[in-house]
Design a protein around this motif. Structure first.
Motif, short mmCIF file in Angstrom:
data_model
loop_
_atom_site.label_atom_id
_atom_site.label_comp_id
_atom_site.label_asym_id
_atom_site.label_seq_id
_atom_site.Cartn_x
_atom_site.Cartn_y
_atom_site.Cartn_z
N LYS A 1 12.82 10.78 -11.70
CA LYS A 1 12.25 11.63 -10.65
C LYS A 1 11.03 12.39 -11.19
N ALA A 2 11.11 12.82 -12.45
CA ALA A 2 9.97 13.51 -13.06
C ALA A 2 8.77 12.58 -13.19
N ALA A 3 9.04 11.30 -13.49
CA ALA A 3 7.95 10.33 -13.60
C ALA A 3 7.27 10.13 -12.25
N LEU A 4 8.05 9.98 -11.19
CA LEU A 4 7.46 9.81 -9.87
C LEU A 4 6.78 11.09 -9.40
N SER A 5 7.26 12.24 -9.86
CA SER A 5 6.61 13.50 -9.50
C SER A 5 5.21 13.57 -10.08
N ALA A 6 4.98 12.93 -11.24
CA ALA A 6 3.63 12.91 -11.81
C ALA A 6 2.66 12.16 -10.91
N VAL A 7 3.16 11.12 -10.25
CA VAL A 7 2.34 10.40 -9.26
C VAL A 7 2.16 11.26 -8.01
N ARG A 8 3.25 11.79 -7.53
CA ARG A 8 3.25 12.60 -6.30
C ARG A 8 2.33 13.82 -6.43
N ASN A 9 2.35 14.45 -7.61
CA ASN A 9 1.61 15.69 -7.83
C ASN A 9 0.21 15.49 -8.39
N PHE A 10 -0.23 14.24 -8.51
CA PHE A 10 -1.58 13.98 -8.99
C PHE A 10 -2.56 14.72 -8.09
N PRO A 11 -3.57 15.39 -8.64
CA PRO A 11 -4.42 16.27 -7.82
C PRO A 11 -5.44 15.56 -6.94
N LEU A 12 -5.38 14.25 -6.90
CA LEU A 12 -6.25 13.45 -6.03
C LEU A 12 -5.39 12.45 -5.25
N PRO A 13 -5.88 11.94 -4.14
CA PRO A 13 -5.09 10.98 -3.36
C PRO A 13 -4.74 9.74 -4.19
N VAL A 14 -3.50 9.28 -4.03
CA VAL A 14 -3.02 8.08 -4.72
C VAL A 14 -2.67 7.03 -3.67
N ILE A 15 -3.28 5.84 -3.82
CA ILE A 15 -3.04 4.72 -2.91
C ILE A 15 -2.13 3.72 -3.62
N ALA A 16 -1.00 3.39 -3.00
CA ALA A 16 -0.18 2.28 -3.49
C ALA A 16 -0.73 0.99 -2.92
N ALA A 17 -1.18 0.09 -3.77
CA ALA A 17 -1.66 -1.23 -3.35
C ALA A 17 -0.51 -2.21 -3.55
N LEU A 18 0.19 -2.52 -2.47
CA LEU A 18 1.41 -3.32 -2.57
C LEU A 18 1.05 -4.80 -2.63
N ASN A 19 1.02 -5.31 -3.84
CA ASN A 19 0.70 -6.71 -4.08
C ASN A 19 1.86 -7.63 -3.73
N GLY A 20 3.05 -7.06 -3.60
CA GLY A 20 4.26 -7.79 -3.26
C GLY A 20 5.31 -6.80 -2.79
N ASP A 21 6.56 -7.25 -2.78
CA ASP A 21 7.63 -6.44 -2.23
C ASP A 21 7.87 -5.16 -3.03
N ALA A 22 8.15 -4.09 -2.30
CA ALA A 22 8.54 -2.81 -2.88
C ALA A 22 9.96 -2.53 -2.42
N LEU A 23 10.93 -2.72 -3.31
CA LEU A 23 12.33 -2.65 -2.94
C LEU A 23 13.08 -1.64 -3.79
N GLY A 24 14.02 -0.92 -3.18
CA GLY A 24 14.82 0.03 -3.93
C GLY A 24 13.96 1.09 -4.59
N GLY A 25 14.06 1.16 -5.91
CA GLY A 25 13.23 2.11 -6.65
C GLY A 25 11.76 1.83 -6.51
N GLY A 26 11.41 0.57 -6.26
CA GLY A 26 10.01 0.23 -6.01
C GLY A 26 9.50 0.84 -4.72
#
Length: 257
Positions: free
Chosen positions: A87-112
């Motif tokens: 959760k702390a690792a994902l919070s680093a993405v979530r709290n990044f001070p600029l917009p973050v775009i997920a570019a889904l090259n394939g399936d995002a399942l479960g934790g993905g």
């Protein structure tokens, strides 16, 4: 040892790529820690305007947690410890001070799917599906993704996706508000991403930070209790015999297929 991620900066955009295509970009703890480190290290780069997070290959953005690694996690306490670190690792993405775009090259399942939801926006390839399928393993969301999902689309639709373990097509994910843009048939994901972020490139970095700061304020508001509930219930579900039976069924299916 090959790094689980690749990081580059081009034209004011931080690019982070999960580089485990042979494992369907499964999210080992080392991979999660490397993602977090990349975003933390770039947070103070004043020339950046945004970040793009993607996966290698065209099958999986991220297939979820690394099952072989997670097999060693036994009991409620160990599960809570693992979930808290992730959760702390994902919070680093979530709290990044600029917009973050997920570019889904394939399936995002479960934790993905949880990692995709930690990003601010999502652009998907024409075949890239998304699903909160944790229930198939007798567990709940654990890394903050359930909280993000509830807040983005509301509790009724979020409960629908999680309890029915639905895997959404790009069209359905877009209709539900999970995808901001998708690549048309015959259009590359890279082209779709460039088209989506093109207007953002013209913004001043300090303006992009200001926009993100407002979004972050709303994402953080009253979040602590929801995160606590998610982690607590994940620990209970992980330690339940139903989870062990679900994992055994999955592993046996994998061995015989």
């Amino acid at each position: 040892m090959t790094s689980p991620i690749e990081t580059t900066t081009r034209g004011g955009v931080l690019h982070v790529c999960i580089n485990r295509p042979e494992k369907r970009n499964a999210l080992s703890m080392a991979t999660l820690d490397a993602i977090a480190a990349a975003f933390v290290a770039a947070a103070d780069e004043q020339d950046l305007r945004l970040a793009v997070l993607t996966g290698a290959g065209d099958k999986s953005f991220a297939a979820g947690g690394d099952l072989k690694e997670l097999a060693s996690v036994k009991g409620e306490e160990a599960a809570v410890t693992m979930a808290t670190q992730a959760k702390a690792a994902l919070s680093a993405v979530r709290n990044f001070p600029l917009p973050v775009i997920a570019a889904l090259n394939g399936d995002a399942l479960g934790g993905g799917a949880e990692l995709a939801m930690a990003c601010d926006m999502r652009v998907a390839a024409s075949h890239a599906r998304i699903g909160f399928i944790q229930g198939k393993l007798g567990i709940t969301s654990a890394w903050g993704g359930g909280v993000d999902l509830m807040r983005l689309i509301g509790p009724a639709r979020a409960l629908q996706l999680m309890t029915r373990m639905e895997v959404l097509s790009p069209a359905d994910a877009s209709e539900m508000g999970l995808y901001n843009a998708t690549a048309d048939e015959g259009t590359t994901l890279e082209g779709a991403v460039e088209s989506f972020i093109g207007p953002m490139r013209g913004q001043s970095p300090h303006v992009m930070r200001a926009f993100k700061e407002m979004a972050l304020h709303l994402r953080r508001n009253d979040r602590e209790e929801m995160d606590r509930l998610e982690t607590y219930n994940f620990g209970l579900a992980w330690a339940h015999p139903d989870h062990d039976r679900a994992v055994d069924r999955l592993l046996n299916k994998t061995r015989t297929s």
